[in-house]
Design a protein around this motif. Structure first.
Motif, PDB file in Angstrom:
ATOM      1  N   TYR A  59      32.063  37.270  48.159  1.00 35.68           N
ATOM      2  CA  TYR A  59      31.944  35.820  48.112  1.00 35.68           C
ATOM      3  C   TYR A  59      32.702  35.232  49.295  1.00 35.68           C
ATOM      4  O   TYR A  59      33.631  35.862  49.825  1.00 35.68           O
ATOM      5  N   PRO A  60      32.358  34.018  49.718  1.00 30.54           N
ATOM      6  CA  PRO A  60      33.072  33.382  50.845  1.00 30.54           C
ATOM      7  C   PRO A  60      34.570  33.304  50.582  1.00 30.54           C
ATOM      8  O   PRO A  60      34.997  33.018  49.463  1.00 30.54           O
ATOM      9  N   ALA A  61      35.344  33.571  51.611  1.00 33.15           N
ATOM     10  CA  ALA A  61      36.807  33.473  51.566  1.00 33.15           C
ATOM     11  C   ALA A  61      37.437  34.448  50.574  1.00 33.15           C
ATOM     12  O   ALA A  61      38.597  34.270  50.177  1.00 33.15           O
ATOM     13  N   GLU A  62      36.698  35.476  50.176  1.00 38.15           N
ATOM     14  CA  GLU A  62      37.272  36.510  49.327  1.00 38.15           C
ATOM     15  C   GLU A  62      37.046  37.862  49.972  1.00 38.15           C
ATOM     16  O   GLU A  62      36.166  38.021  50.825  1.00 38.15           O
ATOM     17  N   GLY A  63      37.835  38.864  49.559  1.00 41.31           N
ATOM     18  CA  GLY A  63      37.581  40.208  50.039  1.00 41.31           C
ATOM     19  C   GLY A  63      36.400  40.822  49.311  1.00 41.31           C
ATOM     20  O   GLY A  63      36.000  40.364  48.254  1.00 41.31           O
ATOM     21  N   PRO A  64      35.809  41.873  49.882  1.00 38.18           N
ATOM     22  CA  PRO A  64      34.704  42.560  49.206  1.00 38.18           C
ATOM     23  C   PRO A  64      35.164  43.159  47.878  1.00 38.18           C
ATOM     24  O   PRO A  64      36.306  43.608  47.755  1.00 38.18           O
ATOM     25  N   THR A  65      34.288  43.148  46.894  1.00 30.79           N
ATOM     26  CA  THR A  65      34.581  43.793  45.613  1.00 30.79           C
ATOM     27  C   THR A  65      33.543  44.884  45.361  1.00 30.79           C
ATOM     28  O   THR A  65      32.349  44.696  45.606  1.00 30.79           O
ATOM     29  N   PHE A  66      34.037  46.004  44.874  1.00 26.54           N
ATOM     30  CA  PHE A  66      33.180  47.162  44.614  1.00 26.54           C
ATOM     31  C   PHE A  66      32.178  46.845  43.528  1.00 26.54           C
ATOM     32  O   PHE A  66      32.496  46.242  42.504  1.00 26.54           O
ATOM     33  N   LEU A  67      30.934  47.296  43.751  1.00 31.19           N
ATOM     34  CA  LEU A  67      29.866  47.037  42.788  1.00 31.19           C
ATOM     35  C   LEU A  67      29.394  48.337  42.137  1.00 31.19           C
ATOM     36  O   LEU A  67      29.482  48.516  40.929  1.00 31.19           O
ATOM     37  N   ILE A  68      28.935  49.260  42.943  1.00 30.71           N
ATOM     38  CA  ILE A  68      28.351  50.483  42.417  1.00 30.71           C
ATOM     39  C   ILE A  68      28.299  51.511  43.531  1.00 30.71           C
ATOM     40  O   ILE A  68      28.267  51.151  44.713  1.00 30.71           O
ATOM     41  N   SER A  69      28.322  52.781  43.163  1.00 32.06           N
ATOM     42  CA  SER A  69      28.269  53.834  44.172  1.00 32.06           C
ATOM     43  C   SER A  69      27.312  54.933  43.732  1.00 32.06           C
ATOM     44  O   SER A  69      26.883  54.988  42.571  1.00 32.06           O
ATOM     45  N   ILE A  70      26.985  55.826  44.669  1.00 33.71           N
ATOM     46  CA  ILE A  70      26.127  56.957  44.352  1.00 33.71           C
ATOM     47  C   ILE A  70      26.477  58.119  45.258  1.00 33.71           C
ATOM     48  O   ILE A  70      26.712  57.933  46.467  1.00 33.71           O
ATOM     49  N   SER A  71      26.532  59.288  44.675  1.00 38.30           N
ATOM     50  CA  SER A  71      26.742  60.509  45.436  1.00 38.30           C
ATOM     51  C   SER A  71      25.400  61.050  45.892  1.00 38.30           C
ATOM     52  O   SER A  71      24.375  60.812  45.254  1.00 38.30           O
ATOM     53  N   SER A  72      25.420  61.813  46.993  1.00 34.35           N
ATOM     54  CA  SER A  72      24.160  62.328  47.535  1.00 34.35           C
ATOM     55  C   SER A  72      23.511  63.388  46.641  1.00 34.35           C
ATOM     56  O   SER A  72      22.370  63.774  46.878  1.00 34.35           O
TER      57      SER A  72
END
Lengths: 117, 113
Positions: free
Chosen positions: B39-52
């Motif tokens: 979001y504007p003026a905020e740091g990135p927040t983790f959403l989801i990940s995936i391994s290969s």
């Protein structure tokens, strides 16, 4: 506080000046990262600390940039002889242990916006 | 040379519909992929990940699909909500240096009520 805290939130300085940016990670997080995000770009890795030591500083662009974490908690990113191209948002993140695969991944602060005039 | 590419700078979707955000990568050594939301003026927040080793990972309304042969991944948000409006970053890492995330340029998602 509960999250990663970065100060100052905004810093305006003149070309050639020295700047320090501070990061207070989440309590108990051993890994700390600095990233830089320029306008319209994704974050760019600068340096990673595991405890007190810089485990990977390969992203620091040149020797004007230096970071420390003397007690394994708070970190300071230091920029000497600032240039206009250093203008960016400097993001700090922490995680429980090193690597992107750890539980909770990287927790980012709100960033310090640096403007070099 | 952009190793992680998000070719759509922006996307607009109607509330309740599916949002599909795409990401391509060039480095075949990447073995772990993440999506962050900002979001504007905020740091990135983790959403989801995936391994290969997987081709799909699901968490509530968010699903990430990985196509290794095409070096392509996508994030699906179903149903989209106005609060999902943000910039979404795709990031990748590799076992040789899993502390260093390589990021795309981001896609700005607008979910319209």
């Amino acid at each position: 506080g509960a999250g990663v805290s970065q100060t100052p939130s905004n810093k305006v300085t003149e070309k050639g000046k020295y700047v320090e940016l501070r990061c207070d990670p989440i309590s108990g997080h051993t890994a700390l990262y600095w990233y830089r995000q320029s306008l319209g770009q994704g974050p760019e890795f600068l340096i990673y600390f595991q405890g007190t030591g810089a485990a990977d500083d390969s992203g620091l662009p040149n020797d004007r940039f230096f970071a420390v974490r003397p007690e394994g908690s708070v970190s300071t990113l230091k920029i000497q002889r600032t240039e206009r191209g250093d203008s960016a948002v400097y993001l700090c993140a922490s995680s429980l242990t090193g690597g992107a695969r750890t539980t909770g991944e990287l927790f980012f602060g709100e960033g310090s916006r640096l403007t070099v005039l | 040379d952009q190793q992680v590419k998000q070719n759509s700078p922006s996307l607009s979707v109607q509330e309740g519909r599916i949002s599909i955000l795409n990401c391509d990568y060039t480095n075949s050594m990447f073995d772990y992929f993440l999506w962050y939301k900002k979001y504007p003026a905020e740091g990135p927040t983790f959403l989801i990940s995936i391994s290969s080793i997987k081709d799909k990972n699901e968490d509530g309304r968010f699903t990430v699909f990985l196509n290794k042969s095409a070096k392509h991944l996508s994030l699906h948000i179903v149903p989209s909500q106005p609060g999902d409006s943000a910039v979404y970053f795709c990031a990748a890492s590799w076992a040789g240096n899993n502390r260093k995330l390589i990021w795309g340029l981001g896609t700005s998602l607008a979910v319209n009520p």
